[in-house]
Design a protein around this motif. Structure first.
Motif, PDB file in Angstrom:
ATOM      1  N   UNK A  24       0.825  -1.205   0.000  1.00  0.00           N
ATOM      2  CA  UNK A  24       0.000   0.000   0.000  1.00  0.00           C
ATOM      3  C   UNK A  24       0.855   1.249   0.000  1.00  0.00           C
ATOM      4  N   UNK A  25       1.913   1.241   0.781  1.00  0.00           N
ATOM      5  CA  UNK A  25       2.794   2.403   0.881  1.00  0.00           C
ATOM      6  C   UNK A  25       3.496   2.665  -0.455  1.00  0.00           C
ATOM      7  N   UNK A  26       3.883   1.618  -1.132  1.00  0.00           N
ATOM      8  CA  UNK A  26       4.557   1.772  -2.428  1.00  0.00           C
ATOM      9  C   UNK A  26       3.609   2.317  -3.499  1.00  0.00           C
ATOM     10  N   UNK A  27       2.325   1.984  -3.380  1.00  0.00           N
ATOM     11  CA  UNK A  27       1.355   2.415  -4.379  1.00  0.00           C
ATOM     12  C   UNK A  27       1.116   3.922  -4.365  1.00  0.00           C
ATOM     13  N   UNK A  71       9.696  -0.744  13.522  1.00  0.00           N
ATOM     14  CA  UNK A  71       9.121  -0.584  12.184  1.00  0.00           C
ATOM     15  C   UNK A  71       8.207   0.643  12.141  1.00  0.00           C
ATOM     16  N   UNK A  72       7.458   0.840  13.212  1.00  0.00           N
ATOM     17  CA  UNK A  72       6.545   1.988  13.269  1.00  0.00           C
ATOM     18  C   UNK A  72       7.321   3.293  13.149  1.00  0.00           C
ATOM     19  N   UNK A  73       8.440   3.381  13.860  1.00  0.00           N
ATOM     20  CA  UNK A  73       9.226   4.615  13.843  1.00  0.00           C
ATOM     21  C   UNK A  73       9.765   4.917  12.448  1.00  0.00           C
ATOM     22  N   UNK A  74      10.141   3.905  11.710  1.00  0.00           N
ATOM     23  CA  UNK A  74      10.655   4.119  10.348  1.00  0.00           C
ATOM     24  C   UNK A  74       9.598   4.813   9.493  1.00  0.00           C
ATOM     25  N   UNK A  75       8.365   4.324   9.582  1.00  0.00           N
ATOM     26  CA  UNK A  75       7.286   4.932   8.797  1.00  0.00           C
ATOM     27  C   UNK A  75       6.971   6.348   9.288  1.00  0.00           C
ATOM     28  N   UNK A  76       7.023   6.560  10.595  1.00  0.00           N
ATOM     29  CA  UNK A  76       6.738   7.888  11.139  1.00  0.00           C
ATOM     30  C   UNK A  76       7.813   8.891  10.731  1.00  0.00           C
ATOM     31  N   UNK A  85      -0.602   6.456   9.276  1.00  0.00           N
ATOM     32  CA  UNK A  85      -1.572   5.371   9.527  1.00  0.00           C
ATOM     33  C   UNK A  85      -0.862   4.038   9.738  1.00  0.00           C
ATOM     34  N   UNK A  86       0.127   3.770   8.884  1.00  0.00           N
ATOM     35  CA  UNK A  86       0.877   2.515   9.018  1.00  0.00           C
ATOM     36  C   UNK A  86       1.651   2.513  10.326  1.00  0.00           C
ATOM     37  N   UNK A  87       2.268   3.641  10.658  1.00  0.00           N
ATOM     38  CA  UNK A  87       3.010   3.749  11.908  1.00  0.00           C
ATOM     39  C   UNK A  87       2.142   3.453  13.113  1.00  0.00           C
ATOM     40  N   UNK A  88       0.931   3.983  13.107  1.00  0.00           N
ATOM     41  CA  UNK A  88       0.007   3.756  14.231  1.00  0.00           C
ATOM     42  C   UNK A  88      -0.406   2.287  14.306  1.00  0.00           C
ATOM     43  N   UNK A  89      -0.665   1.685  13.146  1.00  0.00           N
ATOM     44  CA  UNK A  89      -1.022   0.258  13.126  1.00  0.00           C
ATOM     45  C   UNK A  89       0.104  -0.580  13.721  1.00  0.00           C
ATOM     46  N   UNK A  90       1.346  -0.304  13.304  1.00  0.00           N
ATOM     47  CA  UNK A  90       2.497  -1.058  13.803  1.00  0.00           C
ATOM     48  C   UNK A  90       2.758  -0.759  15.279  1.00  0.00           C
ATOM     49  N   UNK A 137       1.918  10.478  -4.148  1.00  0.00           N
ATOM     50  CA  UNK A 137       1.769  11.902  -3.807  1.00  0.00           C
ATOM     51  C   UNK A 137       2.323  12.150  -2.403  1.00  0.00           C
ATOM     52  N   UNK A 138       3.287  13.070  -2.256  1.00  0.00           N
ATOM     53  CA  UNK A 138       3.976  13.264  -0.970  1.00  0.00           C
ATOM     54  C   UNK A 138       3.054  13.482   0.228  1.00  0.00           C
ATOM     55  N   UNK A 139       2.079  14.378   0.107  1.00  0.00           N
ATOM     56  CA  UNK A 139       1.202  14.658   1.249  1.00  0.00           C
ATOM     57  C   UNK A 139       0.393  13.418   1.614  1.00  0.00           C
ATOM     58  N   UNK A 140      -0.197  12.772   0.618  1.00  0.00           N
ATOM     59  CA  UNK A 140      -0.994  11.562   0.858  1.00  0.00           C
ATOM     60  C   UNK A 140      -0.112  10.440   1.402  1.00  0.00           C
ATOM     61  N   UNK A 141       1.093  10.343   0.860  1.00  0.00           N
ATOM     62  CA  UNK A 141       2.011   9.289   1.304  1.00  0.00           C
ATOM     63  C   UNK A 141       2.412   9.516   2.764  1.00  0.00           C
TER      64      UNK A 141
END
Length: 461
Positions: free
Chosen positions: A324-327, A353-358, A340-345, A330-334
């Motif tokens: 999903x992240x790769x798809x 892993x969460x911190x990397x996404x954040x 969202x992914x960070x919170x899930x993790x 757009x910078x703001x949307x990404x």
């Protein structure tokens, strides 16, 4: 035609020409007079010359409408009874005339919304009902969403829908649709101002100084973001009282067959059930799978991942998060997706892993301070598990403070929340006496486990 007749019409036309020329000169003179009075905020003195120009030369200058709005608002504030009503109606008529004579300078959504808002603000004087006013806003919103941007008008539009829902005149479906329309519009505007603000923040972070004009823009962008955050919180609070699993599940179950191939409806249904924590019901999984089937996207992959996590399929779920992240490109949307992914993790206790996404979220949208607050909260939650003794474990709270403060530096709208978080963390960190007894002031403490960071023991007052 006789010579006398010809002479008559000749003198008549000359007279009309002279009269028009005189009016034109008078208009230009009075335009200058009222404009100077408005600049000096002498609105009463400006009224008569302004009225003359508006009546006789309505297409002479945009200033007739810009200054006229200020004059009439002053008149409205100082009037009562029928006189107040008359000035209100005059301002409404002024905006209509502006759209006629200066259409390119009069965005339809913006000025129709202003007219609706004025009628709402003075609904008693004008005898307007909630239904009248909602229809006014609804027509304006759907006629030109792009320029219907004012936070107050967006809030009023939704609030009127709530009033009509409470009166039994609107359905739950209509209520939630309006909520989604307004929320999505707010998100568009937040993205717009965030991207503008990011340019200035990156300039500051590079060590450059903002020009006076840029400083003014920065304050304006921050003000808009603060107001949009405020009204989003307000409409969320109102909607939360109306929406719960007990009424969402039967509503979406009933409407699923009709809307099962409508990607917008599916997206909104999945979003609401997710945020209202209705994910344990079988309907949620059904909606998610259908959404991914009808309109596969970064969004749908994230929702599928939440279903897989719920079913204990963590590895497969994480693969969906990555896909999903790769798809999203757009910078703001990404950036929002990374949060969202960070919170899930984070909720799965996969903190590293969460911190990397954040961190990725911060890089993509530097003016959003929320990722810093989430990371700070993760540090706080890990304090007891990261450190060789009690002092070192509690030192983690200083790291949480440091991270939380970054949030308000880039996003002033979070200042209150940051202050609360910092106070909470400092109350749990080592005291001044403990630092003194262990002679630790100014020393660097290495924090192990997933955090793997260091923090300098601060000087405590």
């Amino acid at each position: 035609m006789s010579r006398k007749t010809i002479l008559f019409y000749t003198f008549l036309l000359l007279g009309i020409g002279i009269t028009n020329a005189q009016i034109d000169i008078e208009c230009k003179t009075k335009l200058s007079n009222f404009h100077e009075s408005v600049k000096a905020k002498k609105y009463d003195a400006a009224y008569e010359p302004w009225l003359y120009v508006k009546t006789n030369c309505p297409d002479l200058s945009l200033a007739i409408y810009v200054d006229g709005e200020k004059i009439l608002k002053h008149k409205i504030d100082g009037a009562v009874g029928d006189e107040k009503k008359s000035f209100i109606e005059t301002l409404l008529a002024l905006w209509k005339d502006r759209s006629q004579y200066f259409a390119s300078n009069t965005p339809k959504g913006e000025y129709d919304a202003k007219a609706c808002q004025l009628q709402y603000d003075y609904k008693d004087e004008l005898g307007k009902t909630n239904a009248d006013l909602y229809d006014c806003f609804n027509v304006a919103f759907n006629a030109d969403k792009a320029s219907f941007t004012h936070p107050k008008s967006l809030y009023t539009y939704f609030y009127l829908m709530v009033e009509l829902f409470d009166e039994g005149k609107k359905s739950a479906t209509e209520l939630f649709n309006t909520y989604d329309d307004v929320s999505e519009k707010i998100d568009v505007e937040v993205q717009n101002y965030s991207e503008k603000l990011n340019v200035l923040i990156l300039k500051l972070e590079s060590g450059k100084t903002l020009t006076r004009k840029e400083k003014n823009k920065k304050r304006a962008y921050e003000s808009y973001l603060k107001n949009y955050a405020l009204i989003q919180n307000n409409i969320d609070a109102i909607a939360d009282k109306k929406a719960n699993c007990d009424n969402l599940i039967p509503l979406y179950s009933r409407d699923f067959k009709i809307h099962q191939n409508d990607s917008v409806w599916l997206k909104r249904a999945v979003n609401r059930m997710y945020h209202k924590q209705c994910t344990d019901d079988a309907l949620y999984e059904k909606l998610v799978k259908q959404y991914d089937k009808v309109a596969p996207s970064a969004d749908t992959k994230i929702f599928v991942a939440t279903v897989l996590y719920k079913n204990g399929k963590d590895e497969e779920a994480y693969k969906y998060l990555e896909d999903g992240y790769k798809l999203e490109t757009r910078p703001y949307k990404k950036s929002n997706l990374a949060i969202r992914i960070g919170v899930i993790l984070k909720n799965k206790r996969q903190n590293a892993k969460a911190r990397v996404f954040l961190w990725e979220a911060v890089k993509l949208n530097p003016s959003n301070g929320k990722p810093h607050l989430i990371i700070a909260e993760m540090y706080k939650s890990s304090a007891k598990n990261c450190g060789k003794d009690n002092f070192h474990q509690r030192a983690v709270y200083w790291l949480a403070v440091k991270e939380a403060k970054k949030a308000s530096r880039v996003d002033p709208t979070l200042q209150k929340l940051v202050n609360q978080s910092v106070a909470n963390y400092m109350a749990k960190a080592p005291t001044k006496e403990e630092v003194f007894l262990k002679t630790m002031q100014g020393k660097t403490i290495e924090i192990k486990c997933w955090i793997n960071r260091s923090v300098v023991v601060p000087k405590l007052d």
